[in-house]
Design an enzyme around this catalytic site. Structure first.
Site, mmCIF file in Angstrom:
data_model
loop_
_atom_site.group_PDB
_atom_site.id
_atom_site.type_symbol
_atom_site.label_atom_id
_atom_site.label_comp_id
_atom_site.label_asym_id
_atom_site.label_seq_id
_atom_site.Cartn_x
_atom_site.Cartn_y
_atom_site.Cartn_z
ATOM 1 N N LYS A 202 -62.397 -84.459 11.848
ATOM 2 C CA LYS A 202 -63.290 -83.818 10.874
ATOM 3 C C LYS A 202 -63.473 -84.750 9.676
ATOM 4 O O LYS A 202 -62.499 -85.267 9.130
ATOM 5 C CB LYS A 202 -62.693 -82.477 10.412
ATOM 6 C CG LYS A 202 -62.582 -81.433 11.540
ATOM 7 C CD LYS A 202 -62.019 -80.126 11.013
ATOM 8 C CE LYS A 202 -61.620 -79.173 12.121
ATOM 9 N NZ LYS A 202 -62.716 -78.494 12.795
ATOM 10 N N ASP A 255 -49.802 -72.714 17.880
ATOM 11 C CA ASP A 255 -51.190 -73.116 18.092
ATOM 12 C C ASP A 255 -51.752 -73.936 16.922
ATOM 13 O O ASP A 255 -52.559 -74.829 17.114
ATOM 14 C CB ASP A 255 -52.035 -71.835 18.289
ATOM 15 C CG ASP A 255 -53.425 -72.116 18.818
ATOM 16 O OD1 ASP A 255 -53.580 -73.068 19.603
ATOM 17 O OD2 ASP A 255 -54.367 -71.374 18.458
ATOM 18 N N HIS A 260 -52.402 -78.897 13.430
ATOM 19 C CA HIS A 260 -53.506 -78.938 12.463
ATOM 20 C C HIS A 260 -53.042 -78.775 11.002
ATOM 21 O O HIS A 260 -53.416 -79.548 10.132
ATOM 22 C CB HIS A 260 -54.532 -77.856 12.777
ATOM 23 C CG HIS A 260 -55.037 -77.877 14.191
ATOM 24 N ND1 HIS A 260 -55.200 -79.044 14.901
ATOM 25 C CD2 HIS A 260 -55.426 -76.880 15.024
ATOM 26 C CE1 HIS A 260 -55.660 -78.746 16.108
ATOM 27 N NE2 HIS A 260 -55.799 -77.451 16.206
HETATM 28 C C1 BG6 Z 1 -57.391 -75.098 18.392
HETATM 29 C C2 BG6 Z 1 -56.651 -73.809 18.624
HETATM 30 O O1 BG6 Z 1 -56.516 -76.184 18.452
HETATM 31 O O2 BG6 Z 1 -57.997 -75.046 17.098
HETATM 32 C C3 BG6 Z 1 -57.594 -72.626 18.538
HETATM 33 O O3 BG6 Z 1 -56.050 -73.831 19.922
HETATM 34 C C4 BG6 Z 1 -58.314 -72.644 17.198
HETATM 35 O O4 BG6 Z 1 -56.905 -71.390 18.700
HETATM 36 C C5 BG6 Z 1 -58.939 -74.002 16.954
HETATM 37 O O5 BG6 Z 1 -59.323 -71.646 17.252
HETATM 38 C C6 BG6 Z 1 -59.488 -74.086 15.545
HETATM 39 O O6 BG6 Z 1 -60.276 -75.246 15.440
HETATM 40 P P1 BG6 Z 1 -61.472 -75.335 14.403
HETATM 41 O O7 BG6 Z 1 -61.961 -76.730 14.534
HETATM 42 O O8 BG6 Z 1 -62.466 -74.288 14.803
HETATM 43 O O9 BG6 Z 1 -60.866 -75.031 13.071
#
Ligand code: BG6
Length: 510
Positions: A202, A255, A260
């Site tokens: 991103k 997850d 993230h």
């Molecule tokens: C993924 C998760 O890694 O990231 C999902 O497995 C989640 O559950 C997604 O919805 C979120 O990604 P973004 O880019 O929409 O914030």
């Protein structure tokens, strides 16, 4: 990542000739993200006719039918997005050229003959640089890696690189992550492994590094003298959709957090790297994630909240609760929301709590880092509302409204001393023309060009799991969840987590 100085733009080089194998070719990731990203790279001239795209999966399908299937899907997707004003239609001529580079190898991932066919495919493309992209279920990661290794496909030479791309999840706890890394490193070197966390694709996430380290201003207040605490929020409005069985064993913590959210934390909290190269950047990130204090199980319980969305009705429509979702147990205690407090034990951040929260079916979709500054040292304006000022925040909106804003106060014009909240900010869309992109373009391009800066290194992955393991252990013994209604911003206990420290969450908005 290719950072350049000054306002002039670097012209990125075309990626070298490569045979790119997509394992799990019929899966969602390939259709929804990888092929559209490859198309965008092709459109932008960053890959050319020397890229060979080879699907690998167990279903039988001809090269032409495989390419057609991808085309149909992308057209259909693009048509929907164009109607929403978000994407350009597929250019027929461009796609024709790209489609002529697409072929298919049918084979079982566990069968050695598949790997012999892959070797023959490399011979036939005449392009011996190869990338093996494991867009498969995680249980295949070790199996495929071992077979790539034993069949000699990972042997590099002066003329040819061999790289493996792995998607999250990298393990499901600390021991499984350590085992996965050990297994990969038995058959290839760290330099050949590209562990993808799509958050690093991103623009706004990459921009955190640029903002922090190219604007001297930030460094002067980026520490525990001026920063009171940091809030990192990833709120989603969607539920678990079709992924009930996956989510039941995963939950919000696994997850979203060790991957993230910790990547966002690392971008905010890392020390300046000595250079913008992969080793220096990843080294600093691993250090800061490694500095997250490992809580005892008791501390982990006290510093966390597990939530699960419950049924709600909105505009006369019933939104199902998590327990009513497809392939979810009716008495499931899997968390769809988590709020945590973590401390980073190093010189810069000692005493500054990092509050993290993420959840599904919340009120607003927003991923944001909010940095809260300490109040002015002396209340100049006694007996006015200035006395009771809220903290200043620097908000970094990752999505959907990409940009950065300082929340400040200004005097409302007039004879009395009335304050007004104002924003000083920068929205990406006001400054840059954003090309439609999936976020995977940069990551695929970087892999083809051999830049590992935006990929996760083994130590970073393991440090992340080490910090979340106490929560996993504590919750296994105390699996209860707090309910929140679908469409709300998590359970009340999440507010208590901050209230105990005399703080409150910033409202989730965009
Ligand atoms: C993924 C998760 O890694 O990231 C999902 O497995 C989640 O559950 C997604 O919805 C979120 O990604 P973004 O880019 O929409 O914030």
């Amino acid at each position: 990542m290719g950072l350049s100085r000054g306002s002039s733009q670097q012209t990125p080089a075309v990626a070298p000739p490569t045979t790119l194998f997509l394992f799990g070719a019929h899966g969602d990731l390939v259709k929804r993200l990888l092929m559209p990203a490859l198309y965008n790279l092709f459109r932008d001239g960053l890959v050319d006719d020397n890229l060979h795209i080879v699907g690998v999966d167990h279903n039988a399908i001809s090269d032409a039918d495989f390419a057609k299937k991808l085309e149909d899907f992308i057209r259909q997707e693009a048509a929907g997005k164009v109607a929403e004003g978000g994407k350009e239609p597929l250019d027929a001529e461009l796609w024709r050229r790209l489609a002529s580079r697409i072929s298919y190898v049918q084979g079982d991932f566990l069968d050695d003959s598949t790997y012999a066919d892959i070797a023959s495919k490399i011979e036939s493309t005449g392009t011996s640089n190869a990338v093996f992209y494991l867009a498969t279920a995680p249980r295949f990661f070790s199996e495929v890696a071992q077979r790539l290794g034993s069949s000699g496909l990972l042997v590099e030479s002066e003329e040819a690189f061999r790289r493996v791309v792995i998607e999250k999840p990298f393990g499901s706890d600390l021991p499984s992550a350590v085992a996965l890394n050990a297994c990969l490193l038995k058959v290839m070197s760290e330099k050949q492994i590209y562990r993808i966390d799509h958050y690093l694709g991103k623009e706004t996430v990459q921009n955190i590094l640029v903002s922090r380290f190219s604007n001297g201003l930030f460094e002067s207040f980026w520490n525990n003298h001026y920063i009171d605490h940091v809030q990192i929020t990833a709120a989603e409005t969607v539920g678990v959709e079709t992924r009930g069985s996956f989510y039941e064993h995963t939950g919000a913590l696994r997850d979203m957090v060790p991957n993230h959210l910790f990547q966002l934390l690392a971008m905010v909290a890392m020390e300046p790297p000595a250079a913008f190269g992969a080793d220096a950047v990843r080294g600093e990130k691993a250090k800061v994630v490694g500095a997250i204090r490992p809580w005892s199980e008791q501390e982990a319980l006290a510093n966390s909240v597990r939530g699960q969305y419950a049924e709600n009705s909105k505009d006369g429509k019933v939104v199902p609760g998590y327990r009513q979702e497809n392939k979810v147990e009716p008495d499931s205690t899997t968390e769809t929301f988590v709020a945590l407090k973590v401390m980073v034990d190093n010189w810069r951040w000692v005493g500054v709590p990092f509050y993290l929260r993420t959840g599904k079916r919340m009120g607003v979709r927003s991923t944001e880092i909010a940095i809260s500054f300490k109040p002015a040292p002396y209340a100049q304006f006694r007996d006015t509302e200035v006395d009771r000022l809220k903290p200043n925040f620097l908000r970094i909106q990752i999505q959907p409204n990409e940009g950065m804003w300082f929340d400040l106060f200004a005097k409302r014009p007039g004879p009395t001393l009335d304050m007004e909240d104002i924003e000083l900010g920068f929205a990406y869309k006001d400054f840059f023309e954003m090309q439609p992109s999936t976020g995977y373009e940069t990551l695929i391009y970087d892999c083809l060009t051999g830049d590992q800066t935006l990929f996760q290194r083994a130590d970073n992955i393991e440090n992340g799991w080490r910090a979340v393991q106490p929560f996993l252990d504590a919750w296994q013994k105390n699996p209860q969840v707090e309910f929140y209604k679908a469409g709300e911003d998590g359970p009340a206990a999440a507010d208590d987590l901050l209230a105990r420290d005399g703080r409150e969450w910033r409202d989730i908005d965009v």
